[in-house]
Design a protein around this motif. Structure first.
Motif, PDB file in Angstrom:
ATOM      1  N   GLU A  67       0.944  -1.123   0.103  1.00 14.44           N
ATOM      2  CA  GLU A  67       0.140  -0.029   0.136  1.00 14.44           C
ATOM      3  C   GLU A  67       0.796   1.017   0.120  1.00 14.44           C
ATOM      4  O   GLU A  67       1.589   1.405   0.939  1.00 14.44           O
ATOM      5  CB  GLU A  67      -0.943  -0.175   1.178  1.00 14.44           C
ATOM      6  CG  GLU A  67      -1.758  -1.205   1.382  1.00 14.44           C
ATOM      7  CD  GLU A  67      -3.139  -1.198   0.480  1.00 14.44           C
ATOM      8  OE1 GLU A  67      -3.326  -0.190   0.420  1.00 14.44           O
ATOM      9  OE2 GLU A  67      -3.630  -2.182   0.472  1.00 14.44           O
ATOM     10  N   ARG A  69       1.799   5.388  -1.663  1.00 15.56           N
ATOM     11  CA  ARG A  69       1.517   6.742  -2.161  1.00 15.56           C
ATOM     12  C   ARG A  69       1.449   6.755  -3.701  1.00 15.56           C
ATOM     13  O   ARG A  69       2.705   6.295  -4.138  1.00 15.56           O
ATOM     14  CB  ARG A  69       2.170   7.803  -1.533  1.00 15.56           C
ATOM     15  CG  ARG A  69       1.531   9.041  -1.908  1.00 15.56           C
ATOM     16  CD  ARG A  69       1.884  10.362  -1.325  1.00 15.56           C
ATOM     17  NE  ARG A  69       3.472   9.991  -0.784  1.00 15.56           N
ATOM     18  CZ  ARG A  69       4.005  11.189  -0.081  1.00 15.56           C
ATOM     19  NH1 ARG A  69       3.683  12.173  -0.054  1.00 15.56           N
ATOM     20  NH2 ARG A  69       5.344  10.940   0.271  1.00 15.56           N
ATOM     21  N   THR A 104      -1.055  -1.164  -4.438  1.00 15.61           N
ATOM     22  CA  THR A 104      -2.295  -0.471  -4.326  1.00 15.61           C
ATOM     23  C   THR A 104      -1.743   0.866  -3.972  1.00 15.61           C
ATOM     24  O   THR A 104      -1.016   1.232  -2.887  1.00 15.61           O
ATOM     25  CB  THR A 104      -3.154  -0.883  -3.300  1.00 15.61           C
ATOM     26  OG1 THR A 104      -3.378  -2.282  -3.489  1.00 15.61           O
ATOM     27  CG2 THR A 104      -4.378  -0.329  -3.277  1.00 15.61           C
ATOM     28  N   HIS A 106      -2.358   4.897  -3.229  1.00 15.49           N
ATOM     29  CA  HIS A 106      -3.368   6.043  -2.578  1.00 15.49           C
ATOM     30  C   HIS A 106      -2.889   7.476  -2.614  1.00 15.49           C
ATOM     31  O   HIS A 106      -1.690   7.691  -2.940  1.00 15.49           O
ATOM     32  CB  HIS A 106      -3.345   5.598  -1.337  1.00 15.49           C
ATOM     33  CG  HIS A 106      -3.801   4.298  -0.732  1.00 15.49           C
ATOM     34  ND1 HIS A 106      -5.063   4.018  -0.667  1.00 15.49           N
ATOM     35  CD2 HIS A 106      -2.869   3.272  -0.569  1.00 15.49           C
ATOM     36  CE1 HIS A 106      -5.114   2.585  -0.490  1.00 15.49           C
ATOM     37  NE2 HIS A 106      -3.716   2.266  -0.341  1.00 15.49           N
ATOM     38  N   GLU A 107      -3.975   8.377  -2.878  1.00 15.49           N
ATOM     39  CA  GLU A 107      -3.788   9.792  -2.834  1.00 15.49           C
ATOM     40  C   GLU A 107      -2.795   9.860  -1.498  1.00 15.49           C
ATOM     41  O   GLU A 107      -2.964   9.287  -0.524  1.00 15.49           O
ATOM     42  CB  GLU A 107      -4.916  10.564  -2.884  1.00 15.49           C
ATOM     43  CG  GLU A 107      -5.522  10.687  -4.007  1.00 15.49           C
ATOM     44  CD  GLU A 107      -6.828  11.507  -4.142  1.00 15.49           C
ATOM     45  OE1 GLU A 107      -6.853  12.660  -3.252  1.00 15.49           O
ATOM     46  OE2 GLU A 107      -7.649  11.026  -4.903  1.00 15.49           O
ATOM     47  N   ALA A 110      -4.587  10.195   1.925  1.00 15.82           N
ATOM     48  CA  ALA A 110      -5.493   8.972   2.631  1.00 15.82           C
ATOM     49  C   ALA A 110      -4.354   8.242   3.288  1.00 15.82           C
ATOM     50  O   ALA A 110      -4.702   7.117   3.705  1.00 15.82           O
ATOM     51  CB  ALA A 110      -5.830   8.084   1.139  1.00 15.82           C
TER      52      ALA A 110
END
Length: 131
Positions: A67, A69, A104, A106-107, A110
């Motif tokens: 996970e 950015r 994955t 994310h902004e 987040a």
């Protein structure tokens, strides 16, 4: 503020888990051009029947859900994945066929800790603490 989540069917000692987390953190900071203070690593062990991969061969499985950015290039992500799997293969004796990496993205906002909220990745060489 990446969260690197490993699931495996291999049993690890406390020392092996610590060494693995430290090395993966170092690989992440190297390949993703960032600092280590915000890299989170989880290692979850499962019974062999709890994990499956269609192409698996005899031996333990290891899956990484990274996970991260958004903003990293394909080349950075691929380099991190390959270095991590090469290390896992050597250190934990996991066959190449039995490893999988999924990113994955994310902004920045987040991804947060109690003391900060991430921003967008600047790509300026690793000085961004909010990665």
């Amino acid at each position: 503020m990446p969260l690197l989540q490993f699931d495996t069917t291999r049993s690890l000692s406390a020392d092996e888990r610590s060494a693995f987390a430290e090395r993966v953190t170092a690989l992440y900071t190297e390949e993703m051009a960032t600092t280590a203070g915000h890299v989170a690593v989880t290692i979850r062990e499962h019974e062999p029947s709890a994990m499956h991969l269609g192409r698996e061969v005899e031996g333990p499985l290891l899956f990484l859900d990274a996970e991260i950015r958004r903003g990293r290039s394909f080349e950075r992500k691929r380099a991190f994945a390959l270095e991590t799997m090469a290390y896992a293969g050597d250190a934990l004796e996991i066959p190449d066929e039995n490893m999988k990496v999924v990113f994955t993205e994310h902004e920045g906002e987040a991804m947060m800790g109690v003391d900060r909220v991430g921003g967008e990745w600047s790509g300026d060489g690793g000085d961004d603490e909010n990665d």
